[in-house]
Design a protein around this motif. Structure first.
Motif, mmCIF file in Angstrom:
data_model
loop_
_atom_site.group_PDB
_atom_site.id
_atom_site.type_symbol
_atom_site.label_atom_id
_atom_site.label_comp_id
_atom_site.label_asym_id
_atom_site.label_seq_id
_atom_site.Cartn_x
_atom_site.Cartn_y
_atom_site.Cartn_z
ATOM 1 N N HIS A 8 3.775 3.200 -35.673
ATOM 2 C CA HIS A 8 3.927 3.843 -34.362
ATOM 3 C C HIS A 8 2.768 3.413 -33.453
ATOM 4 O O HIS A 8 1.685 3.993 -33.480
ATOM 5 C CB HIS A 8 3.965 5.365 -34.545
ATOM 6 N N HIS A 10 1.840 1.686 -29.462
ATOM 7 C CA HIS A 10 2.286 1.369 -28.092
ATOM 8 C C HIS A 10 1.515 0.183 -27.513
ATOM 9 O O HIS A 10 0.627 -0.369 -28.167
ATOM 10 C CB HIS A 10 2.165 2.617 -27.223
ATOM 11 N N HIS A 41 7.515 2.179 -26.088
ATOM 12 C CA HIS A 41 8.669 2.917 -25.561
ATOM 13 C C HIS A 41 9.729 1.922 -25.071
ATOM 14 O O HIS A 41 9.458 1.092 -24.201
ATOM 15 C CB HIS A 41 8.242 3.811 -24.395
ATOM 16 N N GLU A 94 10.063 2.540 -29.916
ATOM 17 C CA GLU A 94 10.330 3.984 -29.935
ATOM 18 C C GLU A 94 11.298 4.241 -28.798
ATOM 19 O O GLU A 94 11.048 3.811 -27.668
ATOM 20 C CB GLU A 94 9.028 4.769 -29.712
ATOM 21 N N ASP A 244 0.735 6.889 -33.478
ATOM 22 C CA ASP A 244 1.150 7.000 -32.074
ATOM 23 C C ASP A 244 0.019 6.502 -31.170
ATOM 24 O O ASP A 244 -0.363 7.166 -30.200
ATOM 25 C CB ASP A 244 1.547 8.447 -31.736
ATOM 26 N N HIS A 246 -2.052 4.864 -28.437
ATOM 27 C CA HIS A 246 -1.930 4.429 -27.045
ATOM 28 C C HIS A 246 -3.196 3.693 -26.600
ATOM 29 O O HIS A 246 -3.309 3.251 -25.463
ATOM 30 C CB HIS A 246 -1.651 5.618 -26.127
HETATM 31 ZN ZN LIG Z 1 4.897 7.128 -29.311
#
Ligand SMILES: [Zn+2]
Ligand SMILES: [Zn+2]
Length: 276
Positions: A8, A10, A41, A94, A244, A246
């Motif tokens: 996960h 980005h 995304h 995602e 996740d 970023h």
């Molecule tokens: Zn995410």
């Protein structure tokens, strides 16, 4: 637990992250990961929803299809050429699930190895509803129905932050409560994940955001104690931790370590290698 994978991740293309694939991959190599999945995304065509739904659901916060083809894929492919001798790199996205467009997800899967399902908005009889808006019982059940429909398609490998609905859920008393409906939604999500062989994610991104005190336990806006306290009784469910990330430094950072502590308080078993 030593982290050996993260699926996960980005990139700056979503508009609220920094760095491109190589920046994240270099950190993953430094931290000793054996496998990393890039999962920015994914693009949802504007034509899949009304103008109002488009406004309601923050769709400017993601790449469009052309950017996916012309920038994102070449960026990941270049990183694969440069770093695949040091780490296994998977291509992913995602993405939301919009009913009635299954051929679109099939098209995306021609270019990527996997899709993460992130339900930031979901189907209701009145159209798409933003998961961050206050959610009553009816909406919470709609959230569960959208997840069931999505996972049944077989397009998704992981349901990320499955417990996100609890950050917005209000019981009949107008406050957060893990009531019968919340329990029912939780059990429907778990059953759907098991039935369709989809992993549930403990999301480290939520740990970076906000903690919630619950009688001395580890509890966050998400991952939410009440949700995973139900998951612990289902031994067949596959559970992963997702950074996740970023920002590049968020790969396997302190919040992922806290996610392990969070899982340990329920005795949850974490899977680290997804099969492709
Ligand atoms: Zn995410
Ligand atoms: Zn994001």
């Amino acid at each position: 637990m030593q982290f050996i994978s993260n699926y996960h991740t980005h990139t700056a293309l979503c508009g609220h992250a920094t760095g491109m694939s190589a920046d994240y991959i270099k950190v993953a190599i430094q931290k000793g990961l054996q496998e990393i999945g890039m999962s920015d995304h994914g693009p949802i065509p504007r034509s899949f929803m009304t103008a109002q739904e488009y406004v309601n659901n923050w769709l400017e916060r993601q790449m469009d299809y052309q950017m996916f083809k012309e920038v994102y894929l070449p960026d990941v492919n270049q990183a694969i050429r440069d770093y695949s001798s040091l780490i296994k790199i998977r291509k992913g996205l995602e993405i939301e699930y919009i009913k009635g467009h299954d051929e679109y997800y099939e098209l995306l899967l021609q270019d990527v190895d996997y899709l993460l399902l992130g339900v930031h908005y979901f189907h209701t009889p009145n159209g798409l509803y933003n998961t961050y808006e206050p959610m009553d019982k009816t909406r919470a059940l709609d959230y569960a129905s959208t997840i069931e429909a999505a996972l049944a398609t077989g397009f998704f490998k992981v349901l990320v932050h499955p417990d996100l609905f609890l950050a917005s859920y209000l019981s009949d008393k107008g406050k957060y409560e893990f009531d019968e409906v919340a329990l029912q939604v939780t059990k429907r999500i778990i059953a759907s994940a098991i039935k369709n062989n989809v992993a549930l994610e403990i999301n480290a991104g939520g740990i970076r955001k906000q903690s919630v005190y619950k009688e001395g336990c580890l509890d966050f806006l998400y991952p939410r104690y009440d949700f995973w306290n139900v998951v612990k009784d289902f031994k067949d469910v596959c559970i992963v931790i997702g950074s996740d990330a970023h920002q590049p430094q968020e790969i396997a950072d302190f919040s992922s370590e806290m996610a392990i502590d969070f899982a340990n308080q329920f005795g949850l078993k974490i899977s680290q290698n997804l099969t492709f």
